[in-house]
Design a protein around this motif. Sequence first.
Motif, PDB file in Angstrom:
ATOM      1  N   ASP A 272       0.825  -1.211   0.000  1.00 44.39           N
ATOM      2  CA  ASP A 272       0.000   0.000   0.000  1.00 44.39           C
ATOM      3  C   ASP A 272       0.855   1.254   0.000  1.00 44.39           C
ATOM      4  OD1 ASP A 272      -2.269  -1.571   0.036  1.00 44.39           O
ATOM      5  OD2 ASP A 272      -2.588  -1.383   2.196  1.00 44.39           O
ATOM      6  N   THR A 273       1.938   1.235   0.773  1.00 45.91           N
ATOM      7  CA  THR A 273       2.817   2.402   0.867  1.00 45.91           C
ATOM      8  C   THR A 273       3.484   2.699  -0.467  1.00 45.91           C
ATOM      9  OG1 THR A 273       3.247   2.029   3.223  1.00 45.91           O
ATOM     10  CG2 THR A 273       4.862   3.352   2.009  1.00 45.91           C
ATOM     11  N   PHE A 274       3.905   1.660  -1.181  1.00 46.27           N
ATOM     12  CA  PHE A 274       4.543   1.891  -2.480  1.00 46.27           C
ATOM     13  C   PHE A 274       3.603   2.627  -3.414  1.00 46.27           C
ATOM     14  CE2 PHE A 274       5.236   0.778  -6.905  1.00 46.27           C
ATOM     15  CZ  PHE A 274       6.548   1.199  -7.075  1.00 46.27           C
ATOM     16  N   TRP A 275       2.386   2.140  -3.565  1.00 45.56           N
ATOM     17  CA  TRP A 275       1.466   2.742  -4.523  1.00 45.56           C
ATOM     18  C   TRP A 275       0.995   4.119  -4.058  1.00 45.56           C
ATOM     19  CZ3 TRP A 275       1.389   1.161  -9.284  1.00 45.56           C
ATOM     20  CH2 TRP A 275       1.811  -0.152  -9.553  1.00 45.56           C
ATOM     21  N   GLN A 276       0.819   4.302  -2.757  1.00 41.25           N
ATOM     22  CA  GLN A 276       0.440   5.619  -2.247  1.00 41.25           C
ATOM     23  C   GLN A 276       1.562   6.643  -2.490  1.00 41.25           C
ATOM     24  OE1 GLN A 276      -0.416   4.756   1.863  1.00 41.25           O
ATOM     25  NE2 GLN A 276      -2.288   3.628   1.371  1.00 41.25           N
ATOM     26  N   THR A 277       2.806   6.220  -2.249  1.00 41.69           N
ATOM     27  CA  THR A 277       3.942   7.127  -2.442  1.00 41.69           C
ATOM     28  C   THR A 277       4.138   7.445  -3.922  1.00 41.69           C
ATOM     29  OG1 THR A 277       5.022   6.170  -0.490  1.00 41.69           O
ATOM     30  CG2 THR A 277       6.387   7.493  -1.966  1.00 41.69           C
ATOM     31  N   LEU A 278       4.019   6.428  -4.768  1.00 37.00           N
ATOM     32  CA  LEU A 278       4.171   6.657  -6.203  1.00 37.00           C
ATOM     33  C   LEU A 278       3.142   7.670  -6.693  1.00 37.00           C
ATOM     34  CD1 LEU A 278       5.713   5.625  -8.781  1.00 37.00           C
ATOM     35  CD2 LEU A 278       3.736   4.134  -9.149  1.00 37.00           C
ATOM     36  N   LYS A 279       1.893   7.494  -6.263  1.00 38.55           N
ATOM     37  CA  LYS A 279       0.840   8.418  -6.686  1.00 38.55           C
ATOM     38  C   LYS A 279       1.098   9.824  -6.161  1.00 38.55           C
ATOM     39  CE  LYS A 279      -4.185   8.844  -7.041  1.00 38.55           C
ATOM     40  NZ  LYS A 279      -5.494   8.173  -6.814  1.00 38.55           N
ATOM     41  N   ALA A 280       1.556   9.933  -4.913  1.00 36.91           N
ATOM     42  CA  ALA A 280       1.833  11.246  -4.336  1.00 36.91           C
ATOM     43  C   ALA A 280       2.994  11.932  -5.058  1.00 36.91           C
ATOM     44  CB  ALA A 280       2.144  11.103  -2.843  1.00 36.91           C
ATOM     45  N   GLU A 281       4.013  11.174  -5.426  1.00 37.69           N
ATOM     46  CA  GLU A 281       5.181  11.745  -6.094  1.00 37.69           C
ATOM     47  C   GLU A 281       4.864  12.167  -7.524  1.00 37.69           C
ATOM     48  OE1 GLU A 281       8.249  12.475  -5.089  1.00 37.69           O
ATOM     49  OE2 GLU A 281       7.855  11.902  -3.021  1.00 37.69           O
ATOM     50  N   ILE A 282       4.054  11.382  -8.218  1.00 41.12           N
ATOM     51  CA  ILE A 282       3.705  11.721  -9.597  1.00 41.12           C
ATOM     52  C   ILE A 282       2.743  12.904  -9.637  1.00 41.12           C
ATOM     53  CG2 ILE A 282       2.425  10.895 -11.614  1.00 41.12           C
ATOM     54  CD1 ILE A 282       3.745   8.175 -11.198  1.00 41.12           C
ATOM     55  N   GLY A 283       1.781  12.932  -8.707  1.00 44.37           N
ATOM     56  CA  GLY A 283       0.883  14.068  -8.626  1.00 44.37           C
ATOM     57  C   GLY A 283      -0.582  13.678  -8.713  1.00 44.37           C
ATOM     58  N   PRO A 284      -1.454  14.612  -8.417  1.00 45.39           N
ATOM     59  CA  PRO A 284      -2.895  14.323  -8.312  1.00 45.39           C
ATOM     60  C   PRO A 284      -3.555  13.950  -9.636  1.00 45.39           C
ATOM     61  CG  PRO A 284      -2.494  16.695  -8.155  1.00 45.39           C
ATOM     62  CD  PRO A 284      -1.153  16.027  -8.116  1.00 45.39           C
ATOM     63  N   ASP A 285      -2.887  14.220 -10.763  1.00 44.47           N
ATOM     64  CA  ASP A 285      -3.489  13.903 -12.064  1.00 44.47           C
ATOM     65  C   ASP A 285      -3.461  12.406 -12.367  1.00 44.47           C
ATOM     66  OD1 ASP A 285      -4.014  16.556 -12.500  1.00 44.47           O
ATOM     67  OD2 ASP A 285      -2.186  16.921 -13.653  1.00 44.47           O
ATOM     68  N   LEU A 286      -2.711  11.632 -11.582  1.00 39.26           N
ATOM     69  CA  LEU A 286      -2.645  10.187 -11.796  1.00 39.26           C
ATOM     70  C   LEU A 286      -3.918   9.553 -11.235  1.00 39.26           C
ATOM     71  CD1 LEU A 286      -0.716   7.928 -12.821  1.00 39.26           C
ATOM     72  CD2 LEU A 286      -0.011   7.636 -10.441  1.00 39.26           C
ATOM     73  N   ASP A 287      -4.813   9.098 -12.115  1.00 34.34           N
ATOM     74  CA  ASP A 287      -6.097   8.581 -11.659  1.00 34.34           C
ATOM     75  C   ASP A 287      -6.077   7.050 -11.576  1.00 34.34           C
ATOM     76  OD1 ASP A 287      -6.389   7.612 -14.298  1.00 34.34           O
ATOM     77  OD2 ASP A 287      -7.546   9.357 -14.917  1.00 34.34           O
ATOM     78  N   ASP A 288      -7.188   6.485 -11.111  1.00 40.08           N
ATOM     79  CA  ASP A 288      -7.262   5.034 -10.905  1.00 40.08           C
ATOM     80  C   ASP A 288      -7.097   4.263 -12.209  1.00 40.08           C
ATOM     81  OD1 ASP A 288      -7.628   5.447  -8.227  1.00 40.08           O
ATOM     82  OD2 ASP A 288      -9.810   5.187  -8.262  1.00 40.08           O
ATOM     83  N   ALA A 289      -7.599   4.816 -13.311  1.00 40.25           N
ATOM     84  CA  ALA A 289      -7.459   4.127 -14.598  1.00 40.25           C
ATOM     85  C   ALA A 289      -5.996   4.021 -14.995  1.00 40.25           C
ATOM     86  CB  ALA A 289      -8.248   4.876 -15.671  1.00 40.25           C
ATOM     87  N   GLU A 290      -5.226   5.083 -14.754  1.00 39.01           N
ATOM     88  CA  GLU A 290      -3.793   5.044 -15.075  1.00 39.01           C
ATOM     89  C   GLU A 290      -3.052   4.091 -14.144  1.00 39.01           C
ATOM     90  OE1 GLU A 290      -2.156   9.039 -17.065  1.00 39.01           O
ATOM     91  OE2 GLU A 290      -3.149   9.381 -15.135  1.00 39.01           O
ATOM     92  N   ILE A 291      -3.446   4.052 -12.876  1.00 35.98           N
ATOM     93  CA  ILE A 291      -2.839   3.081 -11.957  1.00 35.98           C
ATOM     94  C   ILE A 291      -3.070   1.664 -12.473  1.00 35.98           C
ATOM     95  CG2 ILE A 291      -3.031   2.050  -9.667  1.00 35.98           C
ATOM     96  CD1 ILE A 291      -1.500   4.563  -9.484  1.00 35.98           C
ATOM     97  N   HIS A 292      -4.282   1.384 -12.936  1.00 34.39           N
ATOM     98  CA  HIS A 292      -4.600   0.067 -13.492  1.00 34.39           C
ATOM     99  C   HIS A 292      -3.708  -0.231 -14.700  1.00 34.39           C
ATOM    100  CE1 HIS A 292      -7.171  -3.414 -14.420  1.00 34.39           C
ATOM    101  NE2 HIS A 292      -7.024  -3.060 -15.692  1.00 34.39           N
TER     102      HIS A 292
END
Length: 353
Positions: A272-292
């Motif tokens: 969970d920490t890896f994906w939360q940190t990655l999203k925080a570092e990339i920025g708020p524009d990274l949405d769930d579809a892009e994570i998928h």
Amino acid sequence: MSDQNFDVEQDVATFFTKTTVTRSACDLRATELVDGGLQLVPVQGACSYTVYAGPELGSVIQFRLKSLVLPLKTMELAHQIYGTLAPEVALEGQIGQDDDDGREALVVYVMSRMQGISRLDFILAYGFPEDTPKSCDARLTLIKDAATFFALSWKSPQIFEQAQLEKLQQEYERDLRSLLLALPPRFHDAIRRCLRALPSIMALPTVLAHKDFGDFNMLVDPDTCHLLGVIDWAEAKMEPFGLNLYAVENLMSKFHLRNGASRYPNYDTLYDTFWQTLKAEIGPDLDDAEIHTIRSAMLLGFLLDRGFTSRLANMCEPVPVSDNDRGGAYSMLVLDSYLSRAETRFPFLTDMH
């Protein structure tokens, strides 16, 4: 991480069977390039011989097989993108000659020595027992730093011509269809997911990706396990973001040569920490579809790496693995661990079962 034993002198002896140059000639050349002491680097690669040299052993001298030269433009780009986490490298010529028996000359490089110890050395020194607060905190620290490291490439996208992207997509599709024909049916759902996701994967930013983000190549602080550097960029390449993210599973699990993968006690927190940190570092524009899509890219990278024989430049053309030999049986164990075993498969594959 596997439970194999490491014999550095045997590794060195094996390397010098591949070249016309002697170890003593390499050591002499190293002392000519940098005045001062000389010390063998404790972990050696299969395609190079590496020593520390100079005053306070502050330089690294590496002798690489001629067929596996370091791409200096790639090294320069890595330093631009990843800053002090990637080394600066200088070419210092060639020694020896190729011969008719297939032995090669060596190409010589000098780089400044990066701080820290390998993650492997950290684990051997501090990683047991695995459930102590120190061990759990160290893994959490490193997983955050790894996410930050990968996010740096997203923030520095590279320009790729459309024709190049189309050619790369065709290569991926060809390889995936080869795996569909060669691998057992239990892996087919994962392969088909990648085939369906290919157009979306190709729309991700094209980045310079490190292709061997393993225990030998991560340098960490010996006290905190903060990531201080990443070495061995020889196989780095341009590809859609996410294809090399499967390497972080090694930070959350360990691997046994007979039993396959098993998760560390704080696996769920690490994941969970890896994906939360990655999203925080990339920025708020990274949405769930892009994570998928990024996770599908991660799956693609895993299949291309573990589903085929070696892709090193001086090896034979890669072919799908089988369990008919020792190396293939090991690869099958890796594939099973992360694709089909319920207790260790990638968590994002749950919806496929």
